[in-house]
Design a protein around this motif. Structure first.
Motif, PDB file in Angstrom:
ATOM      1  N   ALA A   8       1.014  -1.115   0.640  1.00  0.00           N
ATOM      2  CA  ALA A   8      -0.252   0.235   0.026  1.00  0.00           C
ATOM      3  C   ALA A   8       1.085   1.574   0.193  1.00  0.00           C
ATOM      4  N   PRO A   9       1.471   1.460  -0.945  1.00  0.00           N
ATOM      5  CA  PRO A   9       2.696   2.825  -1.304  1.00  0.00           C
ATOM      6  C   PRO A   9       1.699   4.036  -0.836  1.00  0.00           C
ATOM      7  N   THR A  10       2.602   5.298  -0.734  1.00  0.00           N
ATOM      8  CA  THR A  10       1.512   6.085  -0.148  1.00  0.00           C
ATOM      9  C   THR A  10       1.447   7.419  -1.497  1.00  0.00           C
ATOM     10  N   THR A  11       2.642   6.836  -2.385  1.00  0.00           N
ATOM     11  CA  THR A  11       3.173   7.990  -3.723  1.00  0.00           C
ATOM     12  C   THR A  11       2.709   7.004  -5.225  1.00  0.00           C
ATOM     13  N   LEU A  12       2.647   8.325  -6.033  1.00  0.00           N
ATOM     14  CA  LEU A  12       2.925   7.716  -6.807  1.00  0.00           C
ATOM     15  C   LEU A  12       4.026   7.129  -7.081  1.00  0.00           C
ATOM     16  N   THR A  13       5.503   8.025  -7.621  1.00  0.00           N
ATOM     17  CA  THR A  13       6.468   7.535  -7.825  1.00  0.00           C
ATOM     18  C   THR A  13       6.734   6.085  -7.594  1.00  0.00           C
ATOM     19  N   GLU A  14       5.957   5.438  -5.755  1.00  0.00           N
ATOM     20  CA  GLU A  14       6.497   4.420  -5.774  1.00  0.00           C
ATOM     21  C   GLU A  14       5.656   3.277  -5.966  1.00  0.00           C
ATOM     22  N   VAL A  15       4.519   3.438  -6.567  1.00  0.00           N
ATOM     23  CA  VAL A  15       3.780   2.771  -7.845  1.00  0.00           C
ATOM     24  C   VAL A  15       4.149   2.634  -8.596  1.00  0.00           C
ATOM     25  N   LEU A  16       4.619   4.120  -9.555  1.00  0.00           N
ATOM     26  CA  LEU A  16       6.348   3.431 -10.726  1.00  0.00           C
ATOM     27  C   LEU A  16       6.955   2.296 -10.498  1.00  0.00           C
ATOM     28  N   ALA A  17       7.240   2.533  -9.272  1.00  0.00           N
ATOM     29  CA  ALA A  17       8.790   1.819  -8.911  1.00  0.00           C
ATOM     30  C   ALA A  17       8.307   0.165  -8.768  1.00  0.00           C
ATOM     31  N   LEU A  18       7.434  -0.365  -7.740  1.00  0.00           N
ATOM     32  CA  LEU A  18       6.283  -1.794  -7.376  1.00  0.00           C
ATOM     33  C   LEU A  18       6.021  -2.088  -9.116  1.00  0.00           C
ATOM     34  N   LEU A  19       5.599  -1.177 -10.083  1.00  0.00           N
ATOM     35  CA  LEU A  19       5.278  -1.842 -11.002  1.00  0.00           C
ATOM     36  C   LEU A  19       6.784  -2.221 -12.045  1.00  0.00           C
ATOM     37  N   ALA A  20       6.960  -1.610 -11.860  1.00  0.00           N
ATOM     38  CA  ALA A  20       7.952  -1.149 -12.793  1.00  0.00           C
ATOM     39  C   ALA A  20       8.724  -2.970 -12.504  1.00  0.00           C
ATOM     40  N   GLN A  21       9.094  -2.428 -11.634  1.00  0.00           N
ATOM     41  CA  GLN A  21      10.116  -4.452 -10.612  1.00  0.00           C
ATOM     42  C   GLN A  21       9.064  -5.616 -10.716  1.00  0.00           C
ATOM     43  N   ALA A  22       7.890  -5.389 -11.022  1.00  0.00           N
ATOM     44  CA  ALA A  22       7.104  -6.469 -10.306  1.00  0.00           C
ATOM     45  C   ALA A  22       7.607  -7.547 -11.310  1.00  0.00           C
ATOM     46  N   LYS A  23       7.774  -8.463 -10.827  1.00  0.00           N
ATOM     47  CA  LYS A  23       8.006  -9.658 -12.474  1.00  0.00           C
ATOM     48  C   LYS A  23       6.586 -10.825 -13.003  1.00  0.00           C
ATOM     49  N   GLY A  24       5.692 -10.819 -12.125  1.00  0.00           N
ATOM     50  CA  GLY A  24       4.528 -11.757 -12.168  1.00  0.00           C
ATOM     51  C   GLY A  24       3.107 -10.003 -12.476  1.00  0.00           C
TER      52      GLY A  24
END
Ligand SMILES: Cc1cc2nc3c(=O)[nH]c(=O)nc-3n(C[C@H](O)[C@H](O)[C@H](O)COP(=O)(O)OP(=O)(O)OC[C@H]3O[C@@H](n4cnc5c(N)ncnc54)[C@H](O)[C@@H]3O)c2cc1C
Length: 292
Positions: A8-24
């Motif tokens: 449950a990220p609190t910034t858009l930057t964090e969301v985008l980083a999680l989306l970019a790193q995600a494996k599945g």
């Protein structure tokens, strides 16, 4: 339900980083009113669920007379339905948001989730198409802006890439002497899904002559459908009973309904014909009553 990671990220930057790193597969979550049942039934099997509710930017709902309406992707249907400027300037959207599920559902369900779930029967989408909404999307390659009409590719399918999310929807300021309306048919008054839905928007000149018309349909095609034939037939015309009847006929012809448990294809076409006429009548009535 298959196990998944939850963040449950609190910034858009964090969301985008999680989306970019995600494996599945990653699934954003807002209200979960579509996603949670899909997870439970195994229809969606993401490796990661990304809760967007703690990101302040996505919860913004703002109206400005020059800029129009900005709806963050996590704004709830309740907030939209209750917003005084939405009710005044974008009636069809307020009406649709107030029809989604029930009060309890509307308190959780987001406009962004209604859009991204891409159900052909999504109630808030046809009004947004009539209101010329634009979608703002963010992802690994930056931000992009698309007409909402181009967002849908089929049932459950959107133009979003794996590393993208919907950030907000922007609706331009309303034209003078315009009115909009959304009507749907469901066998039950609440907690039911549209058998057919019609959104209409009209812009009149000083009299009853139509300067612009937009019509969009729910639940009668693989994705929400504009009806350019009916819109062109209304433009430049006095909106008398015959014009409204013809628009209904053209909308019924444009529909591509299926027969399923909720209604037959021919029944749906008839509904489109009637709802189109009624939605246009309600737009005219709102303008005559001076609501716009
Ligand atoms: C009992 C019940 C009644 C309902 N009645 C209606 C109804 O009358 N009319 C109607 O239209 N719908 C109805 N629905 C469906 C649902 O409530 C709506 O579609 C709702 O708006 C979904 O919003 P949400 O925030 O719950 O989305 P979620 O369930 O959180 O997400 C829905 C989908 O969109 C994706 N998603 C969400 N936000 C984003 C984003 N920002 N970027 C990318 N992807 C995203 C999710 O990953 C998921 O795939 C009903 C559902 C229930 C359970």
């Amino acid at each position: 339900m298959r196990a998944f990671d939850y963040r449950a990220p609190t910034t858009l930057t964090e969301v985008l980083a999680l989306l970019a790193q995600a494996k599945g597969e990653v699934r954003p979550l807002v209200g979960g009113t579509d996603l949670i049942p899909q997870l439970r039934e195994g229809r969606k099997r993401p490796a990661l669920v990304l809760d967007l509710k703690r990101i302040p930017d996505l919860g913004r709902l703002e109206y400005d007379p020059d800029m129009g309406l900005r709806i963050g992707a996590a704004v709830t249907c309740s907030a939209v339905a209750a917003h005084p400027q939405v009710r005044r300037h974008y009636a069809a959207l307020a009406q649709a948001a107030a029809l989604v599920g029930s009060r309890a559902i509307q308190n959780r369900a987001s406009i962004g989730g209604n859009i991204c779930n891409a159900s052909p029967s999504a109630d808030t989408v046809p009004p947004l198409l009539c209101l010329s909404a634009r979608a703002f999307v963010a992802g690994g390659r930056g931000q992009r802006e698309v007409e909402l009409e181009r967002f849908f590719q089929g049932p459950g399918k959107t133009i979003l890439a794996k590393d993208e999310l919907l950030v907000e929807v922007v609706v331009p300021p309303p034209a003078k002497r315009s009115a909009s309306c959304y009507l749907r048919f469901t066998p039950r008054a609440e907690m039911d899904i549209a058998v057919a839905g019609v959104a209409a928007l009209i812009v009149l000149d000083g009299g009853r002559q139509c300067q612009e018309a937009r019509l969009a349909l729910a639940a009668v095609a693989p994705r929400p459908l504009r009806v350019p034939t009916a819109e062109a037939a209304l433009k430049g015309r006095a909106l008398d009973a015959q014009a409204l009847e013809e628009a209904g006929e053209l909308a019924a012809q444009a529909a591509q309904p299926i027969t399923d448990i909720r209604g037959g294809a021919e029944y749906r076409r008839r509904l489109v014909r009637v709802l189109t006429r009624q939605a246009l009548e309600q737009c005219l009535a709102a303008l005559q009553a001076g609501q716009r």
